[in-house]
Design an enzyme around this catalytic site. Structure first.
Site, short mmCIF file in Angstrom:
data_model
loop_
_atom_site.label_atom_id
_atom_site.label_comp_id
_atom_site.label_asym_id
_atom_site.label_seq_id
_atom_site.Cartn_x
_atom_site.Cartn_y
_atom_site.Cartn_z
N GLY A 59 80.82 -94.31 11.09
CA GLY A 59 79.69 -93.61 11.70
C GLY A 59 79.25 -94.15 13.04
O GLY A 59 80.06 -94.66 13.83
N TYR A 61 61.80 -91.80 4.89
CA TYR A 61 62.75 -92.17 5.94
C TYR A 61 62.06 -92.19 7.30
O TYR A 61 62.19 -93.13 8.08
CB TYR A 61 63.92 -91.20 5.95
CG TYR A 61 64.86 -91.35 7.12
CD1 TYR A 61 65.81 -92.38 7.14
CD2 TYR A 61 64.83 -90.45 8.19
CE1 TYR A 61 66.68 -92.51 8.21
CE2 TYR A 61 65.71 -90.60 9.26
CZ TYR A 61 66.63 -91.62 9.26
OH TYR A 61 67.50 -91.77 10.32
N GLY A 111 76.05 -102.50 9.65
CA GLY A 111 76.39 -101.16 9.16
C GLY A 111 77.42 -100.49 10.03
O GLY A 111 77.29 -99.31 10.37
#
Length: 258
Positions: A18, A149, A14
């Site tokens: 970010g 989450y 990922g």
């Protein structure tokens, strides 16, 4: 203190933007050869171009077994694994269906489980390795607006602790990292409506969000991706050889506990 990762190969999942991209950039600056991962080839290629000659990329969706298998086929060995891939979706508990729970579990937890199974044995055989799981302060400060989450991030902390004990005596360390609110592209997108409405700079909007929704924050602002990446780069280095099984906080003091 000099962090030198020359000769090490680091895989960051990922990592096209970010926090993940910030970590990849920090590892590359420390001398590591970095493998960037994302779901689309275009975003992977763009990130690799920004990082330069110390990077290469693999496009694969690690939220499923097929994507994981494709990644491992392309990158069979690595010295450093940073399981950064993660998703979040604010929603009331009673509106969250099984599919949403399962998607968060697959992306936020099982992606790390699969990486551990694939890479830890090779690290142990080499007598050195680093596995870092990106959790969140939400692991302990479970947000009422994203219970699904928070539960997945608590699992990441438990996974890292258990794996650290499993790898005892091998020269391989496993830790979790707990960022607080961080001004990544994802958070910027979440705050865009408020920024457009107020006309304030995004860092001021983010600071107001932190002070409202995470009032225990000591720094009273969102962290930068670089501030999170700095801790990860240290933990990935030989200098952190006595740190394992730890939940390392870079949360700005949000967690109000010793």
């Amino acid at each position: 203190m000099l962090i030198d990762l020359s000769g090490k190969t680091a895989l960051v999942t990922g990592s096209t933007e970010g926090i993940g991209f910030g970590i990849a950039q920090g590892l590359a600056q420390a001398g590591a050869t970095v493998i960037v991962n994302g779901r689309t080839q275009a975003k992977v290629d763009a990130a690799v171009e920004k990082l330069g000659s110390k990077a290469r990329g693999v496009a694969a969706d690690l939220g499923n077994v097929e994507g994981h298998d494709a990644l491992v086929a392309a990158v069979p060995n690595a010295d450093i694994i940073v399981s950064n891939l993660g998703i979040f979706q604010p929603a009331d508990f009673f509106d969250v269906d099984d599919a949403t729970w399962d998607r968060h579990w697959q992306v936020n937890v099982m992606a790390g489980v699969r990486l551990a199974r694939a890479y830890l044995p090779g690290m142990a055989a080499n007598g050195w390795g680093r596995l870092l799981l990106l959790s969140s302060e939400s692991a302990f400060n479970v947000p009422v607006e994203m219970i699904h989450y928070g539960v997945s991030k608590t699992a990441d902390v438990a996974l890292a602790r258990g794996l650290a004990k499993r790898m005892a005596g091998t020269g391989v360390t496993v830790n979790s990292v707990l960022p607080g609110p961080t001004l990544s592209e994802g958070v910027e997108a979440m705050l865009e409506d408020e920024r457009a409405k107020t006309g304030k700079p995004i860092d001021e909007v983010a600071a107001a969000f932190v002070q409202t929704h995470r009032p225990s924050s000591i720094i009273r602002r969102a962290a930068t991706v670089e501030e999170v990446a700095n801790l990860v780069v240290y933990l990935a280095s030989p200098l952190a050889s006595a740190t394992t099984g730890a939940a390392m906080r870079v949360d700005g003091g949000v967690l109000d506990t010793l």
